[in-house]
Design a protein around this motif. Structure first.
Motif, PDB file in Angstrom:
ATOM      1  N   CYS A  67       0.855  -1.184   0.000  1.00 42.13           N
ATOM      2  CA  CYS A  67       0.000   0.000   0.000  1.00 42.13           C
ATOM      3  C   CYS A  67       0.893   1.236   0.000  1.00 42.13           C
ATOM      4  O   CYS A  67       1.931   1.246   0.645  1.00 42.13           O
ATOM      5  CB  CYS A  67      -0.875   0.048   1.251  1.00 42.13           C
ATOM      6  N   SER A  68       0.460   2.254  -0.710  1.00 43.71           N
ATOM      7  CA  SER A  68       1.152   3.526  -0.539  1.00 43.71           C
ATOM      8  C   SER A  68       0.617   4.150   0.746  1.00 43.71           C
ATOM      9  O   SER A  68      -0.135   3.523   1.481  1.00 43.71           O
ATOM     10  CB  SER A  68       0.916   4.422  -1.760  1.00 43.71           C
ATOM     11  N   THR A  69       0.989   5.362   1.035  1.00 41.01           N
ATOM     12  CA  THR A  69       0.535   6.008   2.264  1.00 41.01           C
ATOM     13  C   THR A  69      -0.985   6.074   2.308  1.00 41.01           C
ATOM     14  O   THR A  69      -1.632   6.473   1.340  1.00 41.01           O
ATOM     15  CB  THR A  69       1.133   7.423   2.380  1.00 41.01           C
ATOM     16  N   LEU A  70      -1.552   5.660   3.435  1.00 40.75           N
ATOM     17  CA  LEU A  70      -2.997   5.655   3.626  1.00 40.75           C
ATOM     18  C   LEU A  70      -3.383   6.688   4.681  1.00 40.75           C
ATOM     19  O   LEU A  70      -2.722   6.810   5.703  1.00 40.75           O
ATOM     20  CB  LEU A  70      -3.469   4.277   4.109  1.00 40.75           C
ATOM     21  N   ASN A  71      -4.441   7.409   4.417  1.00 37.09           N
ATOM     22  CA  ASN A  71      -5.064   8.255   5.428  1.00 37.09           C
ATOM     23  C   ASN A  71      -6.047   7.380   6.182  1.00 37.09           C
ATOM     24  O   ASN A  71      -6.695   6.529   5.583  1.00 37.09           O
ATOM     25  CB  ASN A  71      -5.828   9.413   4.781  1.00 37.09           C
ATOM     26  N   TYR A  72      -6.185   7.593   7.487  1.00 43.06           N
ATOM     27  CA  TYR A  72      -7.158   6.799   8.223  1.00 43.06           C
ATOM     28  C   TYR A  72      -7.926   7.645   9.227  1.00 43.06           C
ATOM     29  O   TYR A  72      -7.437   8.665   9.710  1.00 43.06           O
ATOM     30  CB  TYR A  72      -6.500   5.617   8.935  1.00 43.06           C
ATOM     31  N   THR A  73      -9.136   7.198   9.483  1.00 38.97           N
ATOM     32  CA  THR A  73      -9.962   7.707  10.577  1.00 38.97           C
ATOM     33  C   THR A  73     -10.401   6.483  11.360  1.00 38.97           C
ATOM     34  O   THR A  73     -11.040   5.591  10.811  1.00 38.97           O
ATOM     35  CB  THR A  73     -11.189   8.470  10.061  1.00 38.97           C
ATOM     36  N   ALA A  74     -10.057   6.425  12.624  1.00 40.71           N
ATOM     37  CA  ALA A  74     -10.411   5.286  13.474  1.00 40.71           C
ATOM     38  C   ALA A  74     -11.450   5.732  14.493  1.00 40.71           C
ATOM     39  O   ALA A  74     -11.377   6.830  15.036  1.00 40.71           O
ATOM     40  CB  ALA A  74      -9.175   4.749  14.184  1.00 40.71           C
ATOM     41  N   SER A  75     -12.419   4.856  14.728  1.00 43.57           N
ATOM     42  CA  SER A  75     -13.422   5.091  15.768  1.00 43.57           C
ATOM     43  C   SER A  75     -13.867   3.744  16.299  1.00 43.57           C
ATOM     44  O   SER A  75     -13.461   2.710  15.788  1.00 43.57           O
ATOM     45  CB  SER A  75     -14.606   5.889  15.221  1.00 43.57           C
ATOM     46  N   LEU A  76     -14.699   3.760  17.334  1.00 45.06           N
ATOM     47  CA  LEU A  76     -15.250   2.507  17.850  1.00 45.06           C
ATOM     48  C   LEU A  76     -16.632   2.296  17.254  1.00 45.06           C
ATOM     49  O   LEU A  76     -17.476   3.192  17.291  1.00 45.06           O
ATOM     50  CB  LEU A  76     -15.335   2.531  19.374  1.00 45.06           C
ATOM     51  N   ALA A  77     -16.849   1.124  16.703  1.00 45.05           N
ATOM     52  CA  ALA A  77     -18.145   0.760  16.142  1.00 45.05           C
ATOM     53  C   ALA A  77     -18.929  -0.021  17.186  1.00 45.05           C
ATOM     54  O   ALA A  77     -18.406  -0.949  17.793  1.00 45.05           O
ATOM     55  CB  ALA A  77     -17.954  -0.089  14.893  1.00 45.05           C
ATOM     56  N   VAL A  78     -20.170   0.392  17.408  1.00 52.21           N
ATOM     57  CA  VAL A  78     -21.083  -0.326  18.290  1.00 52.21           C
ATOM     58  C   VAL A  78     -22.381  -0.531  17.520  1.00 52.21           C
ATOM     59  O   VAL A  78     -22.557   0.011  16.431  1.00 52.21           O
ATOM     60  CB  VAL A  78     -21.345   0.441  19.612  1.00 52.21           C
ATOM     61  N   SER A  79     -23.299  -1.302  18.049  1.00 48.91           N
ATOM     62  CA  SER A  79     -24.512  -1.603  17.301  1.00 48.91           C
ATOM     63  C   SER A  79     -25.341  -0.354  16.998  1.00 48.91           C
ATOM     64  O   SER A  79     -26.062  -0.310  16.015  1.00 48.91           O
ATOM     65  CB  SER A  79     -25.361  -2.637  18.041  1.00 48.91           C
ATOM     66  N   GLU A  80     -25.212   0.692  17.818  1.00 51.01           N
ATOM     67  CA  GLU A  80     -25.959   1.928  17.583  1.00 51.01           C
ATOM     68  C   GLU A  80     -25.298   2.818  16.538  1.00 51.01           C
ATOM     69  O   GLU A  80     -25.847   3.829  16.150  1.00 51.01           O
ATOM     70  CB  GLU A  80     -26.097   2.733  18.885  1.00 51.01           C
TER      71      GLU A  80
END
Length: 139
Positions: A67-80
């Motif tokens: 992969c070349s450089t990736l931008n990311y956004t991380a969060s927690l996924a819950v059922s809601e």
């Protein structure tokens, strides 16, 4: 006297072995997720279950090197849905270990104990969602 000495030594050995193995958190690496053009990403999380005393959910993302450089956004996924607590950045091989501090997470998402670290990654060639294995957080 000899029997009690052997018994005591055996007891100490058993207790010490059990003590070293039972309190350990078990980390888990997620499966590879293809996001296009040979690029694969996976997410590592430091435990399957977090106690009420836990202060953070530690994680990192890793690529397969294609992969070349990736931008990311991380969060927690819950059922809601997703928490509003996000971590953003870029990486090409592996992110540093990141932390979601449990004290910062929104209380309305605490109904569900089963969550996952969700990573949205993109660059000019590829994009996609990658999730960790499901974890249990005892709020």
């Amino acid at each position: 006297m000899k029997k009690s000495s052997i018994f005591f030594t055996s007891l100490v050995l058993i207790v010490s072995i059990l003590g070293f193995t039972s309190g350990k958190a078990e980390a888990a690496m997620g499966n590879w997720h293809s996001i296009g053009n040979g690029c694969k990403v996976r997410v590592w999380v430091d435990a399957y279950t977090y106690s009420k005393k836990a202060t953070s959910i530690d994680w990192y993302a890793q690529t397969n090197g294609k992969c070349s450089t990736l931008n990311y956004t991380a969060s927690l996924a819950v059922s809601e849905g997703y928490s509003d607590y996000e971590i953003k950045g870029t990486f090409s091989n592996r992110t540093p270990t990141k932390k979601f501090y449990i004290s910062k997470l929104r209380k309305e998402h605490f109904n569900q104990k089963r969550v996952a670290v969700d990573l949205y990654v993109k660059n000019s060639k590829v994009s996609g969602h990658v999730q960790s294995h499901t974890i249990t957080v005892n709020w």
